[in-house]
Motif scaffolding. Structure first.
Motif, PDB file in Angstrom:
ATOM      1  N   GLY A 175      35.675  40.584  40.075  1.00 35.75           N
ATOM      2  CA  GLY A 175      35.407  39.868  38.828  1.00 35.75           C
ATOM      3  C   GLY A 175      35.406  40.793  37.636  1.00 35.75           C
ATOM      4  O   GLY A 175      35.995  40.483  36.590  1.00 35.75           O
ATOM      5  N   VAL A 176      34.746  41.953  37.750  1.00 39.06           N
ATOM      6  CA  VAL A 176      34.722  42.922  36.648  1.00 39.06           C
ATOM      7  C   VAL A 176      36.127  43.446  36.373  1.00 39.06           C
ATOM      8  O   VAL A 176      36.562  43.561  35.225  1.00 39.06           O
ATOM      9  CB  VAL A 176      33.768  44.083  36.976  1.00 39.06           C
ATOM     10  N   ALA A 177      36.863  43.779  37.444  1.00 41.70           N
ATOM     11  CA  ALA A 177      38.211  44.321  37.284  1.00 41.70           C
ATOM     12  C   ALA A 177      39.144  43.335  36.588  1.00 41.70           C
ATOM     13  O   ALA A 177      39.900  43.706  35.686  1.00 41.70           O
ATOM     14  CB  ALA A 177      38.777  44.713  38.645  1.00 41.70           C
ATOM     15  N   ALA A 178      39.090  42.075  37.004  1.00 44.06           N
ATOM     16  CA  ALA A 178      39.974  41.071  36.417  1.00 44.06           C
ATOM     17  C   ALA A 178      39.555  40.703  34.999  1.00 44.06           C
ATOM     18  O   ALA A 178      40.402  40.406  34.146  1.00 44.06           O
ATOM     19  CB  ALA A 178      40.005  39.824  37.296  1.00 44.06           C
ATOM     20  N   ALA A 179      38.254  40.721  34.713  1.00 43.11           N
ATOM     21  CA  ALA A 179      37.775  40.352  33.385  1.00 43.11           C
ATOM     22  C   ALA A 179      38.234  41.344  32.325  1.00 43.11           C
ATOM     23  O   ALA A 179      38.595  40.964  31.207  1.00 43.11           O
ATOM     24  CB  ALA A 179      36.249  40.253  33.384  1.00 43.11           C
ATOM     25  N   PHE A 180      38.215  42.641  32.644  1.00 44.36           N
ATOM     26  CA  PHE A 180      38.599  43.682  31.693  1.00 44.36           C
ATOM     27  C   PHE A 180      40.018  44.196  31.907  1.00 44.36           C
ATOM     28  O   PHE A 180      40.499  45.004  31.117  1.00 44.36           O
ATOM     29  CB  PHE A 180      37.654  44.886  31.823  1.00 44.36           C
TER      30      PHE A 180
END
Length: 438
Positions: A175-180
């Motif tokens: 989730g963090v990787a895809a969000a940023f």
């Protein structure tokens, strides 16, 4: 004993091999599908968040005084919906993921990471942005990603809690990787922050989830850089004083921010604390009124995620923002979080850090202003989350500037040490303990 006389025995042995087991392949395919779904959800969430902010700004552009109605009503409604229909969706989302990783009871894990909570997290974060709250979507995306992966484990009825923990960790990192659009930062965040204090090993499942979610995000929106490409450099020499200044200033401010979120209930007047407990919707409405006042005083720059303002600062257009932008944005973020509504602090913290960097650049004429803005950003963010490696990597990836790798890492480490002097307890870990105790 001849093998040709017992063909069924050989088939059973073959079916137990990891590469030939139908059960293992079914789990792999579902895992890959879930990671792809996390990436698609992150992209859709980002698009909806941008649209929500645009709608908000169009509305207050017609009549600026509407903010004094929209913000109190929106925050009160968000809090009520959270308590009535989506308990567990409040706050950033990352403390819930950390709490789930420390739990061994499947029911308690499920109380934090159901698909219902994930859906509520998205909807209520959008409502907060529509109301002008200073919140981000990146932390909520981590909780949504973990909820998607956790649901995979429930559907497969995984027998061991350790396997469920791996899915939750993988979902949060993805989730963090895809969000940023920062795959390395997603992995580092999983190792440094999410799994800290646990025996969960981050390995190929987490890497696979991050890669698949990131590839899906790139396939939909392209291989973009979050804040745009920065070409700023900081040559070794007197200009490196900026590392010391931004590390100390960012760490001190980030530590104060974390302390404000953790200790506010202790230092608020007793009447305010009693109101927050007995009439939480009224307290949220008062917080909305404060957000409206702060937004009015800041010229509207304190609303929303802060992405546009941070990008302006990174690209060297800070003159378009008020000089006190960082103060108003910090205050609006504190008030938004204390209201109890769902919403993250990642993007607002990066925006505050960029504003601090703008201040520092005026005090350090010998250092390039663009480099100082990034140092201020990484210093404050490291001071808030007390995860220096994650802070350095995430800013590096968001600006695609490897030339600043060493100054950013030095600033992040110094800010971490200063922040620990101001706030002894890590922000996310302390909030996770509260979720576990509740």
């Amino acid at each position: 004993m001849r093998a040709d006389r017992f063909p069924s025995l050989d088939r059973r042995r073959l079916r137990r091999l990891p590469l030939l087991s139908p059960r293992q392949w079914r789990r792999r395919l579902l895992f890959w599908l879930s990671a792809v779904l996390v990436g698609l959800t992150a992209v859709g969430f980002a698009a909806l968040a941008d649209e929500a902010q645009q709608i908000f700004h169009r509305v207050i552009a017609v009549e600026p005084l509407l903010i004094f109605v929209i913000a109190p009503a929106g925050l009160a409604l968000s809090l009520l919906l959270t308590r009535w229909f989506f308990p567990g969706a409040q706050g950033s989302g990352i403390p819930q993921v950390i709490a789930a990783l420390h739990e061994t009871d499947a029911k308690r894990i499920g109380a934090l990471l159901t698909l219902r909570i994930g859906i509520g997290k998205i909807l209520l974060t959008l409502l907060g942005l529509l109301s002008g709250a200073s919140i981000g979507r990146e932390g909520p995306t981590a909780q949504v990603g973990a909820a998607i992966m956790y649901s995979l484990g429930r559907w497969q009825r995984l027998p061991r809690t350790e396997m469920v923990h791996i899915l939750v960790l993988s979902g949060g990192a993805a989730g963090v990787a895809a969000a940023f659009n920062t795959p390395l930062a997603g992995l580092v965040f999983a190792i440094e922050e999410l799994s800290h204090g646990t025996r969960i090993r981050t390995g190929s499942p987490t890497l696979t989830a991050v890669v698949l979610a990131g590839l899906m995000a790139i396939a939909v929106v392209g291989n973009y850089v979050y804040f745009g490409v920065s070409h700023a450099q900081l040559e070794i020499g007197p200009a490196w004083i900026a590392v010391l200044v931004c590390g100390v200033a960012g760490g001190f401010a980030g530590g104060l921010f974390s302390s404000a979120l953790l200790e506010a209930q202790r230092y608020l007047p007793r009447a305010i604390r009693r109101l927050a407990v007995r009439r939480p919707a009224v307290f949220a409405a008062l917080c909305g009124l404060m957000i409206a006042v702060i937004g009015w005083l800041s010229g509207g720059t304190s609303y929303g995620t802060g992405y546009e303002q941070a990008k302006l600062l990174v690209e060297g257009h800070g003159a378009e923002l008020p000089a006190d932008f960082a103060i108003w944005k910090l205050l609006a973020t504190v008030v938004s979080y204390l209201s109890g509504i769902p919403g993250g602090i990642f993007a607002p913290s990066l925006a505050v850090g960029a504003g601090i960097g703008q201040w520092m650049s005026a005090l350090l004429p010998g250092a390039p202003a663009g480099a100082v803005v990034l140092l201020g950003m990484v210093g404050y963010f490291s001071g808030v989350v007390q995860a220096p490696i994650t802070a350095a990597v995430i800013v590096l990836e968001m600006t695609s500037n490897p030339r600043l790798a060493m100054p950013l890492m030095g600033t992040a480490l110094l800010a971490f040490m200063v922040s620990r002097l101001v706030c002894r307890r890590p922000l996310y870990a302390s909030m996770a303990k509260r979720f576990i105790s509740h």
